[in-house]
Write a protein that holds these residues in place. Structure first.
Motif, PDB file in Angstrom:
ATOM      1  N   ALA B 222      -3.895  -1.593  -4.648  1.00  0.00           N
ATOM      2  CA  ALA B 222      -4.078  -1.857  -6.032  1.00  0.00           C
ATOM      3  C   ALA B 222      -5.542  -1.864  -6.627  1.00  0.00           C
ATOM      4  N   PHE B 223      -6.459  -1.800  -5.610  1.00  0.00           N
ATOM      5  CA  PHE B 223      -7.770  -1.373  -6.001  1.00  0.00           C
ATOM      6  C   PHE B 223      -8.300  -0.094  -6.702  1.00  0.00           C
ATOM      7  N   ASP B 224      -8.440  -0.330  -7.929  1.00  0.00           N
ATOM      8  CA  ASP B 224      -8.411   0.695  -8.962  1.00  0.00           C
ATOM      9  C   ASP B 224      -9.506   1.449  -9.226  1.00  0.00           C
ATOM     10  N   LYS B 225     -10.544   1.459  -8.408  1.00  0.00           N
ATOM     11  CA  LYS B 225     -11.900   2.084  -8.527  1.00  0.00           C
ATOM     12  C   LYS B 225     -12.041   3.131  -7.262  1.00  0.00           C
ATOM     13  N   THR B 226     -12.760   4.354  -7.692  1.00  0.00           N
ATOM     14  CA  THR B 226     -13.165   5.016  -6.335  1.00  0.00           C
ATOM     15  C   THR B 226     -14.292   4.596  -5.765  1.00  0.00           C
ATOM     16  N   GLU B 247     -24.981   3.993 -14.194  1.00  0.00           N
ATOM     17  CA  GLU B 247     -23.343   4.353 -13.772  1.00  0.00           C
ATOM     18  C   GLU B 247     -23.050   3.340 -12.841  1.00  0.00           C
ATOM     19  N   VAL B 248     -23.582   2.612 -12.149  1.00  0.00           N
ATOM     20  CA  VAL B 248     -23.024   1.843 -10.877  1.00  0.00           C
ATOM     21  C   VAL B 248     -22.579   0.739 -11.438  1.00  0.00           C
ATOM     22  N   ASN B 249     -21.148   0.452 -10.925  1.00  0.00           N
ATOM     23  CA  ASN B 249     -20.624  -0.850 -11.353  1.00  0.00           C
ATOM     24  C   ASN B 249     -20.735  -1.904 -10.397  1.00  0.00           C
ATOM     25  N   SER B 250     -20.616  -1.728  -9.080  1.00  0.00           N
ATOM     26  CA  SER B 250     -20.893  -2.661  -8.063  1.00  0.00           C
ATOM     27  C   SER B 250     -21.479  -2.062  -6.944  1.00  0.00           C
ATOM     28  N   CYS B 251     -22.152  -2.881  -6.157  1.00  0.00           N
ATOM     29  CA  CYS B 251     -22.723  -2.177  -5.068  1.00  0.00           C
ATOM     30  C   CYS B 251     -23.155  -3.293  -4.165  1.00  0.00           C
ATOM     31  N   PHE B 252     -22.482  -3.133  -2.632  1.00  0.00           N
ATOM     32  CA  PHE B 252     -22.676  -4.378  -1.755  1.00  0.00           C
ATOM     33  C   PHE B 252     -22.797  -3.648  -0.347  1.00  0.00           C
ATOM     34  N   GLY B 253     -23.550  -4.225   0.457  1.00  0.00           N
ATOM     35  CA  GLY B 253     -23.552  -4.018   1.615  1.00  0.00           C
ATOM     36  C   GLY B 253     -22.401  -4.166   2.686  1.00  0.00           C
ATOM     37  N   PHE B 254     -22.050  -3.144   3.390  1.00  0.00           N
ATOM     38  CA  PHE B 254     -20.981  -3.050   4.333  1.00  0.00           C
ATOM     39  C   PHE B 254     -21.425  -2.540   5.583  1.00  0.00           C
ATOM     40  N   GLY B 255     -21.852  -3.480   6.513  1.00  0.00           N
ATOM     41  CA  GLY B 255     -22.310  -2.913   7.795  1.00  0.00           C
ATOM     42  C   GLY B 255     -23.406  -1.817   7.544  1.00  0.00           C
ATOM     43  N   TYR B 257     -23.529   0.932   5.801  1.00  0.00           N
ATOM     44  CA  TYR B 257     -23.287   1.635   4.441  1.00  0.00           C
ATOM     45  C   TYR B 257     -23.390   0.702   3.308  1.00  0.00           C
ATOM     46  N   LEU B 258     -23.519   1.163   2.135  1.00  0.00           N
ATOM     47  CA  LEU B 258     -23.458   0.505   0.802  1.00  0.00           C
ATOM     48  C   LEU B 258     -22.060   1.043   0.431  1.00  0.00           C
ATOM     49  N   HIS B 259     -21.432  -0.035  -0.154  1.00  0.00           N
ATOM     50  CA  HIS B 259     -20.078   0.322  -0.912  1.00  0.00           C
ATOM     51  C   HIS B 259     -20.295   0.178  -2.443  1.00  0.00           C
ATOM     52  N   VAL B 260     -19.940   1.384  -3.127  1.00  0.00           N
ATOM     53  CA  VAL B 260     -20.574   1.420  -4.457  1.00  0.00           C
ATOM     54  C   VAL B 260     -19.088   1.747  -5.327  1.00  0.00           C
ATOM     55  N   THR B 261     -19.142   1.169  -6.481  1.00  0.00           N
ATOM     56  CA  THR B 261     -18.170   1.766  -7.500  1.00  0.00           C
ATOM     57  C   THR B 261     -19.002   2.174  -8.803  1.00  0.00           C
ATOM     58  N   THR B 262     -18.531   3.001  -9.552  1.00  0.00           N
ATOM     59  CA  THR B 262     -19.213   3.578 -10.623  1.00  0.00           C
ATOM     60  C   THR B 262     -18.335   3.164 -12.014  1.00  0.00           C
ATOM     61  N   ASN B 263     -19.022   3.118 -13.205  1.00  0.00           N
ATOM     62  CA  ASN B 263     -18.368   2.735 -14.274  1.00  0.00           C
ATOM     63  C   ASN B 263     -17.374   3.670 -14.758  1.00  0.00           C
ATOM     64  N   ASN B 264     -17.712   4.982 -14.620  1.00  0.00           N
ATOM     65  CA  ASN B 264     -16.789   6.020 -15.234  1.00  0.00           C
ATOM     66  C   ASN B 264     -15.764   6.480 -14.214  1.00  0.00           C
ATOM     67  N   ASN B 265     -15.761   5.884 -13.090  1.00  0.00           N
ATOM     68  CA  ASN B 265     -14.871   5.693 -12.154  1.00  0.00           C
ATOM     69  C   ASN B 265     -14.669   7.389 -11.565  1.00  0.00           C
ATOM     70  N   SER B 266     -15.522   8.397 -11.780  1.00  0.00           N
ATOM     71  CA  SER B 266     -15.477   9.567 -11.409  1.00  0.00           C
ATOM     72  C   SER B 266     -15.277   9.791 -10.068  1.00  0.00           C
ATOM     73  N   CYS B 296     -11.902  -5.897  -2.033  1.00  0.00           N
ATOM     74  CA  CYS B 296     -10.828  -6.244  -2.867  1.00  0.00           C
ATOM     75  C   CYS B 296     -10.976  -7.509  -3.549  1.00  0.00           C
ATOM     76  N   PHE B 297     -11.266  -8.301  -2.331  1.00  0.00           N
ATOM     77  CA  PHE B 297     -11.727  -9.684  -2.724  1.00  0.00           C
ATOM     78  C   PHE B 297     -12.842  -9.872  -3.687  1.00  0.00           C
ATOM     79  N   MET B 298     -14.165  -9.056  -3.392  1.00  0.00           N
ATOM     80  CA  MET B 298     -15.200  -9.102  -3.969  1.00  0.00           C
ATOM     81  C   MET B 298     -15.015  -8.677  -5.656  1.00  0.00           C
ATOM     82  N   ALA B 299     -14.226  -7.438  -5.646  1.00  0.00           N
ATOM     83  CA  ALA B 299     -13.765  -7.007  -7.061  1.00  0.00           C
ATOM     84  C   ALA B 299     -13.062  -8.184  -7.666  1.00  0.00           C
ATOM     85  N   LEU B 300     -12.185  -8.647  -7.195  1.00  0.00           N
ATOM     86  CA  LEU B 300     -11.517  -9.635  -7.935  1.00  0.00           C
ATOM     87  C   LEU B 300     -12.088 -10.960  -8.304  1.00  0.00           C
TER      88      LEU B 300
END
Lengths: 247, 304
Positions: B222-226, B247-255, B257-266, B296-300
């Protein structure tokens, strides 16, 4: 040796016939984020307690912030900050009194405390909350305050003992950004954690097994050495080989 | 009706000043391993205390194995096992005495239900004459689990059994739960998001609200972003550089890597690579990845 803020040589702690820490030798460089990992009972809390002067070693040598841990413990205590598991704040007194209390404990003068309090409240966006009881602050703010107080006296090294246990994932990551900021300002960070993803944020990590250091290097070098995808795999591999189960 | 039914439960403290649970409704199926996933202060323990009949909700109804938590509280207490977050056994009784005590309390004996605890108790047996207060953390946890199981409950409640426990001991604990699940319904809470995948279904809970309830795989779908994983040779600097990109919507450290989502969801990595290159980064790696429960938890949380 000036760039090494912690040096240990065969550091050992025995409780009766039980060797909790078994001759560990390592160093921590100035300004680095050093992750100190190990299973429950591997000896990391005991090792950390020797470095911050709570327990005297049975044998071996160590220097912290340039001072000998047998002879100069009082100077070491002035040169380090410490944040225990979860928070070390007093929940039932206001923010400003916590700042004054910790400033006093860490040996700041009244004038320094006054100046630092104002700057700290401003930096943390807490100016309007100075009279609020700590218990009423959101978790993320408490954590920022606790960390800021652990480094209020500009220590050479800050020791963080599982600072992020039970914290939500966003607050946990924001806390690591504070750690980065402190490290960029030259504070050396010595941190324990049970979150293996946080180990990746460290410059170097050590993994303790049965009182000894079983691995020590940068996360990338360790992954190469153990041919592993992540630190969790290395940790599991090493900890499963442990002989003892006592805490 | 068996399993657990929870309908519109509300609970507040300090004369309504602190809202611990808001409109909680969900069901747990018989034989299910159900996880309550959320940080400290989410309301997990409050919900456990209502279901185990220790606290009353302000409003709403709940039943455990078909029994109402208010009207039939005494019957519920006979058929549930509860392992609270704090170690609650008698520290000055030995391992065996603690187990004996709980068996007697429920009018049974260790021998009668030995099959259920055998796998776990075998590991404790060498220490059976040791006082519970002198056990290591892992051993205490195993003893508490045995004591919660000794009367062969129909439903088992485990409140943060793995908090503060190292990753290897945590894995072993979950292996035990998987074996037990064949015999009973289990509700378990944890602040460790990586344990969510080991449950049949989970409720993500934060500040007294349920963010989502589903199978872990369905929550991930159900995670709706790339989601992009991004890495360069300077990770400390990368966090603020990436957050500065419009263009960045969210950006979090994950081990590492960074996990990044963008606004236009390209789904095009090249744009992100170009933007990061412009910020003088080297050894740039950008790839599209599957989200984890923690993403998913952080997006919610951010949607709330």
């Amino acid at each position: 040796m000036a760039d090494k803020v912690i040096i240990t040589e065969n550091l050992t702690k025995k409780f009766g016939d039980f060797t909790a820490v078994d001759g560990i030798s390592f160093h921590v460089n100035k300004g680095e984020i050093f992750g100190f990992l190990g299973a429950n009972g591997a000896g990391k809390t005991t090792a950390m307690k020797m470095l911050i002067g709570i327990w005297e070693p049975t044998s071996g040598k160590a220097e912290v912030a340039g001072y000998d841990i047998y002879r100069d413990m009082e100077n070491i205590k002035k040169s380090i900050g410490y944040m225990s598991q979860r928070f070390s704040l007093y929940e039932d007194i206001p923010v400003i009194e916590n700042i004054r209390f910790f400033g006093g404990i860490y040996g700041l003068s009244r004038a320094e405390i006054k100046e630092k309090s104002a700057a700290l409240l401003h930096k943390l966006n807490l100016t309007g909350e100075s009279k609020t009881l700590v218990s009423a602050l959101p978790l993320g703010w408490k954590q920022k305050l606790a960390f800021s107080l652990a480094i209020i006296h500009q220590p050479k090294i800050v020791f963080l003992d599982e600072p992020t246990g039970g914290v939500d994932p966003i607050t946990r990551r924001k806390f690591w950004e504070l750690i980065y900021d402190a490290a960029n300002e030259g504070v050396t960070v010595f941190v324990t954690t049970h979150y293996m993803d946080e180990a990746e944020y460290c410059d170097r990590i050590s993994i303790m097994v049965d009182g000894r250091i079983a691995a020590l290097d940068s996360p990338a070098a360790l992954k190469k050495q153990f041919n592993a995808e992540n630190i969790d795999q290395i940790f599991t591999h090493l900890a499963r080989g442990a002989k003892r189960t006592a805490d | 009706m068996s399993g657990i039914q929870i309908h519109q439960i509300n609970k507040s403290f300090n004369k309504g000043k602190v809202q611990a649970l808001t409109d909680i409704s969900f069901n747990v199926q018989p034989g299910e391993l159900f996880g309550l996933i959320g940080p400290d202060g989410a309301g997990k323990t409050t919900l456990f205390r209502i279901l185990t009949t220790l606290w009353l909700a302000d409003s709403g109804t709940a039943s455990v194995n078909g029994l109402d938590v208010i009207k039939q509280y005494a019957d519920i207490r006979k058929i549930i096992g509860y392992m609270p977050g704090k170690f609650s056994l008698y520290q000055d009784l030995t391992v065996e005495e603690n187990l004996q005590f709980f068996a007697t309390l429920f009018h049974t004996s260790i021998e009668k239900n030995y099959d259920l605890i055998k796998d776990i108790y075998i590991q404790l047996e060498p220490f059976k004459a040791r006082k519970a207060g002198k056990l290591s953390g892992g051993m205490k946890q195993k003893l508490a689990l045995c004591c919660a199981l000794i009367h062969k409950p129909k439903v088992l409640f485990l409140d943060e059994p793995t908090t503060g426990v190292d990753p290897v001991s945590r894995k072993e604990f979950w292996e035990m739960l998987k074996r037990l699940q064949k015999e009973l319904t289990i509700v378990v809470s944890t602040p460790y998001m990586d344990e969510a995948n080991l449950c049949d279904r989970i409720a993500l809970i934060q500040k007294g609200h349920i963010l989502q309830i589903d199978k872990p795989s369905a929550i991930i779908n159900a995670f709706d972003k790339t989601l992009f994983a991004v890495k360069t040779s300077n990770m400390h600097k990368l966090i603020s550089d990436v957050r500065d990109l419009t263009e960045v919507n969210s950006c979090f450290g994950f081990g590492d890597y960074l996990h990044v989502t963008t606004n236009n969801n390209s789904t095009d990595e090249n744009h992100l690579i170009a933007a990061i290159t412009a910020k003088q980064h080297t050894d740039i790696e950008v790839k599209i990845i599957q989200p984890e429960i923690e993403d998913c938890f952080m997006a919610l949380m951010e949607k709330e």
